[in-house]
Motif scaffolding. Structure first.
Motif, PDB file in Angstrom:
ATOM      1  N   GLU B  13      52.904  51.271  44.802  1.00 12.30           N
ATOM      2  CA  GLU B  13      52.722  49.905  45.291  1.00 12.30           C
ATOM      3  C   GLU B  13      52.598  49.898  46.822  1.00 12.30           C
ATOM      4  OE1 GLU B  13      55.510  45.974  45.569  1.00 12.30           O
ATOM      5  OE2 GLU B  13      55.806  47.347  43.929  1.00 12.30           O
ATOM      6  N   GLU B  16      49.246  51.482  47.983  1.00 11.73           N
ATOM      7  CA  GLU B  16      48.050  50.664  47.789  1.00 11.73           C
ATOM      8  C   GLU B  16      48.096  49.365  48.580  1.00 11.73           C
ATOM      9  OE1 GLU B  16      46.999  50.055  43.747  1.00 11.73           O
ATOM     10  OE2 GLU B  16      47.127  52.171  43.249  1.00 11.73           O
ATOM     11  N   ALA B  18      49.829  46.573  47.880  1.00 13.15           N
ATOM     12  CA  ALA B  18      49.524  45.688  46.756  1.00 13.15           C
ATOM     13  C   ALA B  18      49.247  44.245  47.176  1.00 13.15           C
ATOM     14  CB  ALA B  18      50.680  45.721  45.772  1.00 13.15           C
ATOM     15  N   ARG B  19      48.228  43.681  46.533  1.00  9.37           N
ATOM     16  CA  ARG B  19      47.976  42.253  46.680  1.00  9.37           C
ATOM     17  C   ARG B  19      48.581  41.586  45.448  1.00  9.37           C
ATOM     18  NH1 ARG B  19      41.715  42.062  47.723  1.00  9.37           N
ATOM     19  NH2 ARG B  19      41.906  43.960  46.508  1.00  9.37           N
TER      20      ARG B  19
END
Lengths: 136, 71
Positions: B13, B16, B18-19
């Motif tokens: 997470e 990346e 995260a969105r």
């Protein structure tokens, strides 16, 4: 199209997306032309019979569309989920499409199962045990 | 819960960045989550933390199921 059908159609078009409930007085006050009050009552009665509008307990009306939208809004709440988990869910649903119809259903089921799991583990930890939603 | 896997997902997470995507769930479930989070017993500090673990848990179970079917 009869005059009544025309009135019903125009009236419904006018109130279709109105979020606030309305009554005959409001409709008469909003009309450009003078309309017989009884025709408005009749049109509302017919629209109600057709299921397009609902009569509220205070005598006012709301459209079924708005009522359903409001019901859904009260029944559900929004949560934020990381996009990589959503992608993972979508991947799983492609492999096993039978388990859920949508990502939202998957998440709801996941939460429900997890609550049952932690409550099962936490019986000795005094976690409040209320009825879980059985409609999912 | 298998903590090693949870940790690896948390790292992922972070990697990346995260969105977040908005998802609708029944209010009753949210009430249950709030009770568990506010009890503090399981160490959850937020609803989102709980929801992420719940989703991860199901994903992991299904992954095991899928890999078992492939064999």
């Amino acid at each position: 199209m009869s005059d009544m059908d025309e009135l019903k159609s125009q009236l419904y078009e006018f109130v279709e997306f109105r979020s606030e409930p309305f009554d005959v007085k409001f409709i008469l006050g909003s009309c450009i032309q003078l309309i017989d009050r009884h025709h408005v009552y009749e049109a509302l009665y017919q629209l109600e019979s057709e299921g397009k509008i609902i009569r509220l307990s205070d005598g006012r009306y709301t459209t079924t569309r708005v009522a359903i939208k409001r019901w859904i809004k009260n029944k559900f709440t929004e949560v934020l989920v990381p996009d990589y988990l959503i992608r993972e869910i979508e991947r799983i649903l492609k492999i096993k499409p039978g388990i859920c119809r949508s990502t939202e259903e998957f998440i709801s089921k996941a939460i429900k199962e997890y609550i049952e799991k932690v409550k099962g583990n936490g019986n000795q930890m005094n976690i409040p045990n209320n009825n879980l939603n059985k409609n999912i | 819960m298998p903590k090693s896997i949870v940790k690896s997902l948390s790292r992922r997470e972070e990697e990346e960045g995260a969105r977040y995507i908005s998802v609708k769930i029944p209010k009753e479930l949210m009430d249950e989550i709030d009770k568990i989070v506010s009890s503090g017993i399981l160490g959850y500090r937020s609803r989102m933390e709980f929801i992420k673990d719940a989703v991860r848990d199901k994903i992991l179970r299904l992954r095991v199921e899928i890999s078992g079917e492939k064999r």
